[in-house]
Design an enzyme around this catalytic site. Structure first.
Site, PDB file in Angstrom:
ATOM      1  N   GLY A 143       0.826  -1.190   0.000  1.00 24.34           N
ATOM      2  CA  GLY A 143       0.000   0.000   0.000  1.00 24.34           C
ATOM      3  C   GLY A 143       0.872   1.256   0.000  1.00 24.34           C
ATOM      4  O   GLY A 143       2.058   1.203   0.350  1.00 24.34           O
ATOM      5  N   CYS A 144       0.261   2.381  -0.398  1.00 27.62           N
ATOM      6  CA  CYS A 144       1.032   3.632  -0.480  1.00 27.62           C
ATOM      7  C   CYS A 144       1.450   4.115   0.904  1.00 27.62           C
ATOM      8  O   CYS A 144       2.632   4.369   1.148  1.00 27.62           O
ATOM      9  CB  CYS A 144       0.226   4.693  -1.225  1.00 27.62           C
ATOM     10  SG  CYS A 144      -1.482   4.857  -0.659  1.00 27.62           S
TER      11      CYS A 144
END
Ligand SMILES: NC(=O)c1ccc[n+]([C@@H]2O[C@H](COP(=O)([O-])OP(=O)(O)OC[C@H]3O[C@@H](n4cnc5c(N)ncnc54)[C@H](OP(=O)(O)O)[C@@H]3O)[C@@H](O)[C@H]2O)c1
Length: 336
Positions: A143-144
């Site tokens: 995920g970012c």
């Protein structure tokens, strides 16, 4: 040369994949899928990709003929596409949350979704899993928020400097994807700072699960939407459980990341900025300050669409395919 397909190529991360792959010397993009834009040239959706001579098609997984596929699709969708591709012997880098968790029950709890097809995948953060990624058929791109948060916190956990970590992140609006929503509507998100999922964001368990492979740690996390298009600035706060000076912290970070091509530890006290990494695959880490009450502060900056998504996905592809790992990702940021 390998043939690559992108499923979900009409979205923001799909567009970024195409931008990096356009000049990749070992890759030919042979298929780009979209349901709503089938038959439409890529440049009509991604205007900066004017020279990309491809047209979106509404392929099913069975129709995709490639060596490697990026699935740039929402969580819940990837799990319906990825298993068939992997079973057919294609390598896959999935950008969604569907294959990131070791503990499927944790995934099901925080995504509020039954996983219809769990499979073994390697968590695609090259800084912790480089050798496993090289051998993998399925890589779960992180995920970012977890990318910036894990890189900023990892040495704290590895060196048992802190057991409780508070992570505060500010993200640009492109993190929400290409589809406009009430929250991302310009008058609502511009000139504003909006905290969301204040204690319940699904990236918290992802960050914690990965950091716990390196030591005892509890993670608290709150994201905020800020009026920028790209970028995540993450501030990590903790109270060290061992004596440590800012200089010693800095040396630990320098040593941890000294051979990492995309993690830059700034000079002691130098503050990272999202504009310095915008458009690039770099993560800047800095600001090793300790206040008079003993709070240690670290800050990381990434571009959510690049190091937080598509750049990292191309890095993973390079590792999986035995290419030079920095290939086509050498560009620096777009400051100012
Ligand atoms: N944006 C970020 O900063 C970021 C960072 C890290 C990870 N991610 C993850 O990366 C993935 C893609 O994100 P994004 O921001 O690029 O999203 P996006 O801009 O909303 O694009 C999503 C793409 O998926 C396709 N799609 C949606 N539902 C589909 C379905 N049921 N079947 C097939 N294709 C479908 C859409 O194409 P059509 O509707 O045209 O078919 C679109 O091309 C998500 O899982 C996201 O969580 C995003």
């Amino acid at each position: 040369m390998i043939n690559v397909a992108i499923v979900g190529a009409s979205g923001y991360t799909g567009g970024e994949l195409l931008r990096f792959l356009k000049y990749h010397p070992r890759v030919e993009v042979v298929a780009v899928t979209s349901r709503q834009y089938a038959g439409i040239p890529v440049r009509k959706v991604h205007p900066h990709l004017h020279e990309v001579d491809l047209t979106f098609e509404n392929h099913s997984p069975a129709d995709i003929d490639a060596d490697l596929v990026f699935t740039a699709t929402p969580h819940g969708t990837s799990m319906k596409i990825v298993p068939e591709l992997v079973d057919r012997g294609l390598k896959v880098v999935d950008l969604s949350g569907d294959y990131r968790f070791d503990d499927i029950s944790l995934y099901e709890k925080c995504y509020d979704l039954k996983h219809i097809h769990p499979m073994e995948a390697v968590y695609g953060l090259p800084e912790i899993n480089r050798n496993k990624i090289k051998e993998a058929d399925l890589v779960a791109n992180p995920g970012c928020f977890p990318t910036g948060a894990i890189l900023a916190s990892l040495p704290l956990v590895k060196e048992a400097i802190a057991e409780k970590i508070i992570i505060d992140s500010k993200t640009g609006v492109s993190g929400a994807g290409i589809k406009p929503t009430d929250v991302t509507h310009f008058p609502n998100c511009s000139d504003n700072v909006i905290p969301y999922a204040v204690t319940t964001h699904r990236h918290m368990p992802e960050i914690q699960e990965k950091l716990r492979n390196y030591g005892k740690v509890n993670v608290s996390f709150t994201p905020h939407l800020v009026p920028v298009i790209r970028g995540i600035l993450t501030t990590v706060h903790c109270f060290p459980i061992q004596e440590v000076t800012p200089q010693e912290m800095w040396e630990i970070y320098i040593e941890t990341y000294q051979n990492e091509p995309f993690v830059d530890v700034l000079e002691l006290g130098e503050i990272p900025r999202v504009s310095a990494v915008r458009g690039s695959n770099h993560c800047h880490i800095g600001c090793f300050e300790i206040d008079e009450n003993g709070r240690l502060v670290l800050i990381s900056a990434i571009d959510n669409l690049v190091k937080g998504a598509s750049g990292q996905a191309v890095h993973n592809m390079n590792l999986m395919c035995g290419f030079t790992e920095t290939m086509s990702l050498e560009g620096v940021g777009l400051h100012p």
